[in-house]
Design a protein around this motif. Structure first.
Motif, mmCIF file in Angstrom:
data_model
loop_
_atom_site.group_PDB
_atom_site.id
_atom_site.type_symbol
_atom_site.label_atom_id
_atom_site.label_comp_id
_atom_site.label_asym_id
_atom_site.label_seq_id
_atom_site.Cartn_x
_atom_site.Cartn_y
_atom_site.Cartn_z
ATOM 1 N N LYS A 198 -51.801 -60.330 -19.991
ATOM 2 C CA LYS A 198 -53.086 -60.439 -20.675
ATOM 3 C C LYS A 198 -53.905 -59.177 -20.457
ATOM 4 O O LYS A 198 -54.076 -58.719 -19.329
ATOM 5 C CB LYS A 198 -53.864 -61.647 -20.156
ATOM 6 C CG LYS A 198 -53.115 -62.967 -20.301
ATOM 7 C CD LYS A 198 -53.913 -64.114 -19.725
ATOM 8 C CE LYS A 198 -53.146 -65.434 -19.839
ATOM 9 N NZ LYS A 198 -53.919 -66.573 -19.274
ATOM 10 N N ALA A 207 -57.679 -57.191 -21.764
ATOM 11 C CA ALA A 207 -58.983 -57.438 -22.381
ATOM 12 C C ALA A 207 -58.978 -56.978 -23.835
ATOM 13 O O ALA A 207 -58.530 -55.872 -24.146
ATOM 14 C CB ALA A 207 -60.073 -56.720 -21.602
ATOM 15 N N LYS A 226 -53.211 -54.973 -17.263
ATOM 16 C CA LYS A 226 -52.873 -56.300 -17.780
ATOM 17 C C LYS A 226 -52.699 -57.260 -16.614
ATOM 18 O O LYS A 226 -52.088 -56.911 -15.595
ATOM 19 C CB LYS A 226 -51.577 -56.253 -18.597
ATOM 20 C CG LYS A 226 -51.627 -55.336 -19.807
ATOM 21 C CD LYS A 226 -50.281 -55.326 -20.514
ATOM 22 C CE LYS A 226 -50.278 -54.359 -21.702
ATOM 23 N NZ LYS A 226 -48.958 -54.328 -22.377
#
Length: 228
Positions: free
Chosen positions: A38, A40, A114
């Motif tokens: 993940k 931003a 990430k």
């Protein structure tokens, strides 16, 4: 003397516990992990990580979409995993800690960071050994003679690699003169009134199937199902 013995016992214990710890880590860490990375402002990216631990030295690769990133250097110490991805860590560095069956950490690639969370995939079930094939008995067979089905009954007796038996059909009976069963392959010759039939076959899904040659004049395929 007693002090020396205690020191020696302590040293042996440290070495033994260290070896047990390294062994346990190897068993715990190695395997396949699946999860997401993940970042931003970006959609979650599915990733897969395959690891092999050899005494704290880690190898394997990471799948990021359709891209496979090799681990150029990896280490595993004190429950901390560090992976350099791609040649000279060109694809970044992933650091994570093992929490149960999950790896949780960060993947730094250039200025992009990430968050990574991966879960260990269940190990595939162990393959079961196939039951040995018992060829001895009667087989109801059909040969393809230039597109025409030719039924016959094949009787086999297998002793080690030696095969004996006979075949009976509307044309009469023929005995097996030479036959063998080796490395999963059946080969034999039938001596008929009009010539020698050479046959070979393998067992596929419980059926015997293969090819035949009748005195060099007719070739084709045959298949048989065990009768008893």
């Amino acid at each position: 003397m007693m002090r020396v013995n205690k020191l020696l016992l302590t040293a042996i214990s440290v070495v033994f516990l260290g070896a047990v710890s390294a062994f346990g880590q190897g068993d715990t860490l190695s395997g396949k992990y699946e999860g997401t990375a993940k970042a931003a402002g970006a959609a979650d990216a599915p990733i897969t990580l395959e690891l092999k631990n050899e005494g704290g030295k880690i190898s394997g690769h990471l799948m990021n979409g359709s891209s496979s990133l090799e681990i150029s250097e990896g280490s595993w110490s004190e429950n901390k995993l560090t992976l350099k991805l791609g040649p000279a860590a060109k694809e970044g560095v992933l650091t994570a800690k093992l929490d149960g069956d999950k790896l949780i950490g960060d993947w730094m690639a250039g200025s992009q960071k990430k968050s990574v969370e991966l879960k260990k995939a269940a190990a595939p079930p162990a393959a079961t050994a196939a039951a040995p094939v018992n060829l001895s008995g009667q087989w109801e067979a059909v040969a393809d003679a230039n597109g025409q089905p030719f039924p016959f009954l094949l009787t086999l007796k297998v002793e080690g690699e030696k095969v004996t038996g006979a075949s009976s059909s509307q044309l009469g009976e023929a005995n097996i003169s030479t036959g063998s069963w080796k490395d999963g392959r059946l080969s034999f010759q039938l001596e008929g009134q009009n010539g020698t039939i050479t046959m070979s076959g393998t067992v596929i899904d419980g059926k015997l199937s293969g090819e035949f040659d009748y005195a060099g004049q007719l070739q084709g395929k045959w298949v048989a199902v065990k009768k008893n």
